[in-house]
Design an enzyme around this catalytic site. Structure first.
Site, PDB file in Angstrom:
ATOM      1  N   ASN A  76     -23.529  44.448  29.808  1.00  0.00           N
ATOM      2  CA  ASN A  76     -23.273  43.495  30.893  1.00  0.00           C
ATOM      3  C   ASN A  76     -21.878  42.877  30.848  1.00  0.00           C
ATOM      4  O   ASN A  76     -21.332  42.536  31.892  1.00  0.00           O
ATOM      5  CB  ASN A  76     -24.343  42.391  30.829  1.00  0.00           C
ATOM      6  CG  ASN A  76     -23.987  41.201  31.677  1.00  0.00           C
ATOM      7  OD1 ASN A  76     -24.109  41.244  32.908  1.00  0.00           O
ATOM      8  ND2 ASN A  76     -23.504  40.128  31.051  1.00  0.00           N
ATOM      9  N   TYR A 133     -10.449  47.030  38.678  1.00  0.00           N
ATOM     10  CA  TYR A 133     -11.889  46.725  38.641  1.00  0.00           C
ATOM     11  C   TYR A 133     -12.673  47.833  39.341  1.00  0.00           C
ATOM     12  O   TYR A 133     -13.668  48.340  38.811  1.00  0.00           O
ATOM     13  CB  TYR A 133     -12.127  45.372  39.307  1.00  0.00           C
ATOM     14  CG  TYR A 133     -13.530  44.829  39.141  1.00  0.00           C
ATOM     15  CD1 TYR A 133     -13.955  44.290  37.926  1.00  0.00           C
ATOM     16  CD2 TYR A 133     -14.429  44.822  40.208  1.00  0.00           C
ATOM     17  CE1 TYR A 133     -15.238  43.783  37.781  1.00  0.00           C
ATOM     18  CE2 TYR A 133     -15.707  44.304  40.070  1.00  0.00           C
ATOM     19  CZ  TYR A 133     -16.110  43.784  38.857  1.00  0.00           C
ATOM     20  OH  TYR A 133     -17.380  43.279  38.713  1.00  0.00           O
ATOM     21  N   LYS A 138     -15.413  50.173  37.395  1.00  0.00           N
ATOM     22  CA  LYS A 138     -16.827  50.107  37.767  1.00  0.00           C
ATOM     23  C   LYS A 138     -17.311  51.439  38.359  1.00  0.00           C
ATOM     24  O   LYS A 138     -18.475  51.824  38.191  1.00  0.00           O
ATOM     25  CB  LYS A 138     -17.069  48.956  38.744  1.00  0.00           C
ATOM     26  CG  LYS A 138     -16.870  47.574  38.109  1.00  0.00           C
ATOM     27  CD  LYS A 138     -17.871  47.329  36.982  1.00  0.00           C
ATOM     28  CE  LYS A 138     -17.834  45.904  36.457  1.00  0.00           C
ATOM     29  NZ  LYS A 138     -18.837  45.667  35.398  1.00  0.00           N
ATOM     30  N   THR A 182     -21.810  33.233  39.773  1.00  0.00           N
ATOM     31  CA  THR A 182     -21.645  33.126  38.318  1.00  0.00           C
ATOM     32  C   THR A 182     -20.250  32.580  38.042  1.00  0.00           C
ATOM     33  O   THR A 182     -19.407  32.552  38.940  1.00  0.00           O
ATOM     34  CB  THR A 182     -21.750  34.510  37.647  1.00  0.00           C
ATOM     35  OG1 THR A 182     -20.598  35.277  38.026  1.00  0.00           O
ATOM     36  CG2 THR A 182     -23.012  35.255  38.030  1.00  0.00           C
ATOM     37  N   PRO A 183     -19.974  32.217  36.773  1.00  0.00           N
ATOM     38  CA  PRO A 183     -18.607  31.771  36.453  1.00  0.00           C
ATOM     39  C   PRO A 183     -17.557  32.804  36.865  1.00  0.00           C
ATOM     40  O   PRO A 183     -16.484  32.443  37.339  1.00  0.00           O
ATOM     41  CB  PRO A 183     -18.651  31.596  34.933  1.00  0.00           C
ATOM     42  CG  PRO A 183     -20.083  31.274  34.634  1.00  0.00           C
ATOM     43  CD  PRO A 183     -20.892  32.046  35.633  1.00  0.00           C
TER      44      PRO A 183
HETATM   45  N1  LIG Z   1     -20.737  37.840  39.663  1.00  0.00           N
HETATM   46  C1  LIG Z   1     -20.577  38.829  40.519  1.00  0.00           C
HETATM   47  O1  LIG Z   1     -20.405  38.602  41.742  1.00  0.00           O
HETATM   48  C2  LIG Z   1     -20.632  40.256  40.034  1.00  0.00           C
HETATM   49  C3  LIG Z   1     -20.656  41.266  41.016  1.00  0.00           C
HETATM   50  C4  LIG Z   1     -20.697  42.587  40.606  1.00  0.00           C
HETATM   51  C5  LIG Z   1     -20.739  42.908  39.262  1.00  0.00           C
HETATM   52  N2  LIG Z   1     -20.705  41.909  38.323  1.00  0.00           N
HETATM   53  C6  LIG Z   1     -20.740  42.334  36.915  1.00  0.00           C
HETATM   54  O2  LIG Z   1     -21.814  41.710  36.244  1.00  0.00           O
HETATM   55  C7  LIG Z   1     -21.485  41.529  34.852  1.00  0.00           C
HETATM   56  C8  LIG Z   1     -21.697  40.082  34.484  1.00  0.00           C
HETATM   57  O3  LIG Z   1     -20.835  39.300  35.309  1.00  0.00           O
HETATM   58  P1  LIG Z   1     -20.976  37.719  35.516  1.00  0.00           P
HETATM   59  O4  LIG Z   1     -20.615  37.464  36.932  1.00  0.00           O
HETATM   60  O5  LIG Z   1     -22.241  37.223  34.954  1.00  0.00           O
HETATM   61  O6  LIG Z   1     -19.716  37.293  34.629  1.00  0.00           O
HETATM   62  P2  LIG Z   1     -19.420  36.006  33.742  1.00  0.00           P
HETATM   63  O7  LIG Z   1     -17.939  35.918  33.611  1.00  0.00           O
HETATM   64  O8  LIG Z   1     -20.151  34.849  34.264  1.00  0.00           O
HETATM   65  O9  LIG Z   1     -20.026  36.473  32.347  1.00  0.00           O
HETATM   66  C9  LIG Z   1     -19.457  37.547  31.644  1.00  0.00           C
HETATM   67  C10 LIG Z   1     -19.631  37.317  30.162  1.00  0.00           C
HETATM   68  O10 LIG Z   1     -18.975  38.392  29.468  1.00  0.00           O
HETATM   69  C11 LIG Z   1     -18.297  37.851  28.356  1.00  0.00           C
HETATM   70  N3  LIG Z   1     -17.198  38.722  27.943  1.00  0.00           N
HETATM   71  C12 LIG Z   1     -16.017  38.941  28.571  1.00  0.00           C
HETATM   72  N4  LIG Z   1     -15.246  39.760  27.830  1.00  0.00           N
HETATM   73  C13 LIG Z   1     -15.955  40.075  26.723  1.00  0.00           C
HETATM   74  C14 LIG Z   1     -15.695  40.876  25.582  1.00  0.00           C
HETATM   75  N5  LIG Z   1     -14.518  41.525  25.419  1.00  0.00           N
HETATM   76  N6  LIG Z   1     -16.652  40.983  24.636  1.00  0.00           N
HETATM   77  C15 LIG Z   1     -17.825  40.327  24.761  1.00  0.00           C
HETATM   78  N7  LIG Z   1     -18.121  39.543  25.813  1.00  0.00           N
HETATM   79  C16 LIG Z   1     -17.189  39.421  26.780  1.00  0.00           C
HETATM   80  C17 LIG Z   1     -17.813  36.486  28.831  1.00  0.00           C
HETATM   81  O11 LIG Z   1     -17.492  35.629  27.740  1.00  0.00           O
HETATM   82  C18 LIG Z   1     -18.980  36.002  29.668  1.00  0.00           C
HETATM   83  O12 LIG Z   1     -19.909  35.263  28.914  1.00  0.00           O
HETATM   84  C19 LIG Z   1     -20.020  42.000  34.710  1.00  0.00           C
HETATM   85  O13 LIG Z   1     -19.996  43.318  34.206  1.00  0.00           O
HETATM   86  C20 LIG Z   1     -19.500  41.953  36.139  1.00  0.00           C
HETATM   87  O14 LIG Z   1     -18.433  42.841  36.349  1.00  0.00           O
HETATM   88  C21 LIG Z   1     -20.661  40.602  38.685  1.00  0.00           C
END
Ligand SMILES: NC(=O)c1ccc[n+]([C@@H]2O[C@H](COP(=O)([O-])OP(=O)(O)OC[C@H]3O[C@@H](n4cnc5c(N)ncnc54)[C@H](O)[C@@H]3O)[C@@H](O)[C@H]2O)c1
Length: 254
Positions: free
Chosen positions: A90, A155, A159, A192-193
């Site tokens: 994730n 990105y 992805k 999310t953050p």
């Molecule tokens: N939020 C969205 O709109 C969205 C949309 C599509 C995909 N995503 C994907 O969902 C996943 C989760 O995203 P989210 O929105 O919850 O993000 P987020 O930033 O809220 O959480 C991501 C977490 O990953 C951790 N992280 C970052 N780099 C890291 C590393 N090198 N090693 C270990 N941990 C690390 C961060 O500390 C954080 O806790 C991601 O892969 C993101 O690309 C999110």
């Protein structure tokens, strides 16, 4: 009985957003939850919050871009719990880019976290899961692994890589008869953050456009993604491998 009762689950980037929501749901459904993250303080706090709810949970510090750390983390999970049943890749980074003004260092950073780490996690999980008769790997891609975005070249590419790498890994595991399923989840805009930090995407005009194009009419909550991830982690999806689960409120349907 919970939907993943007793399954040992590793969730990277588990301290916030979609990862934390998944950890909470997995705990509620009887999973043994190990969250990892690059942020130790937030990680310990998140694990404590899960334990306070009565869930079997712990935190391990991990930078997912480190190959040696992947080996150590999987070994630590197995030392503690004897097996690994579910991996949710994730952790991700989502900074936007201006294609002409970005550089190779940024490209490589995004690919290291979003794509190379998914390769390393999947590889290490397979090596362990094949010894316990199978498992489920869920790779978190994005709708941006399916459709293009003018502000997200790195990105988008990372992805999209996760999407096809997942299918390759699924076919490999099926061919080897490991009993390991590998699938990708493609979240749309989720509160999310990460989403909040991408300021330009959420400028008022863009926000209005995005919300208009989400046919369900509003952005996802992290739990909306977690329910899909839970399904793929559980045995309810035993016939599902190499697929891509889009959870985007209909954004990519038109
Ligand atoms: N939020 C969205 O709109 C969205 C949309 C599509 C995909 N995503 C994907 O969902 C996943 C989760 O995203 P989210 O929105 O919850 O993000 P987020 O930033 O809220 O959480 C991501 C977490 O990953 C951790 N992280 C970052 N780099 C890291 C590393 N090198 N090693 C270990 N941990 C690390 C961060 O500390 C954080 O806790 C991601 O892969 C993101 O690309 C999110």
């Amino acid at each position: 009985m919970g939907r993943i009762q007793g399954k040992v689950c590793l969730i990277t980037g588990g301290t916030a957003g979609i990862g934390y929501a998944s950890a909470e749901l997995f705990g509620r459904e009887g999973g043994v939850v190990v969250i990892t993250d690059i942020r130790p303080r937030e990680g310990e706090a998140a694990a404590q919050k899960l334990q306070d709810q009565g869930y079997d949970a712990r935190f391990i510090e991990q930078d997912v871009t480190s190959e040696s750390r992947w080996r150590e983390v999987v070994a630590e999970v197995v030392r503690h719990y004897g097996r690994l049943d579910v991996l949710v890749n994730n952790a991700g980074v989502g900074a936007g880019t201006d294609l002409e003004n970005s550089d190779l260092a940024h490209w490589r950073f995004v690919h290291a976290v979003n794509l190379e780490a998914v390769f390393m996690g999947t590889q290490n999980a397979i090596r362990q899961m094949k010894q316990n008769g199978g498992g489920s790997i869920v790779n978190i891609s994005s709708i941006e692994g399916i459709i293009g975005d003018p502000r997200s070249a790195a990105y988008n590419a990372s992805k999209g890589g996760v999407r096809l790498f997942t299918k390759s890994a699924a076919l490999y595991c099926a061919e080897k008869k490991y009993g390991i399923r590998v699938n990708s989840v493609h979240p749309g805009f989720t509160k999310t953050p990460m989403a909040e930090s991408v300021g330009d995407v959420f400028a008022p005009a863009d926000l209005a456009r995005i919300q208009h194009e989400i046919v369900i009419g509003y952005m996802a909550e992290p739990i909306d993604q977690a329910y899909g991830i839970l399904y793929l982690a559980s045995d309810e999806s035993r016939y599902v491998t190499g697929t891509e689960l889009i959870i985007d409120g209909g954004y990519t349907a038109h």
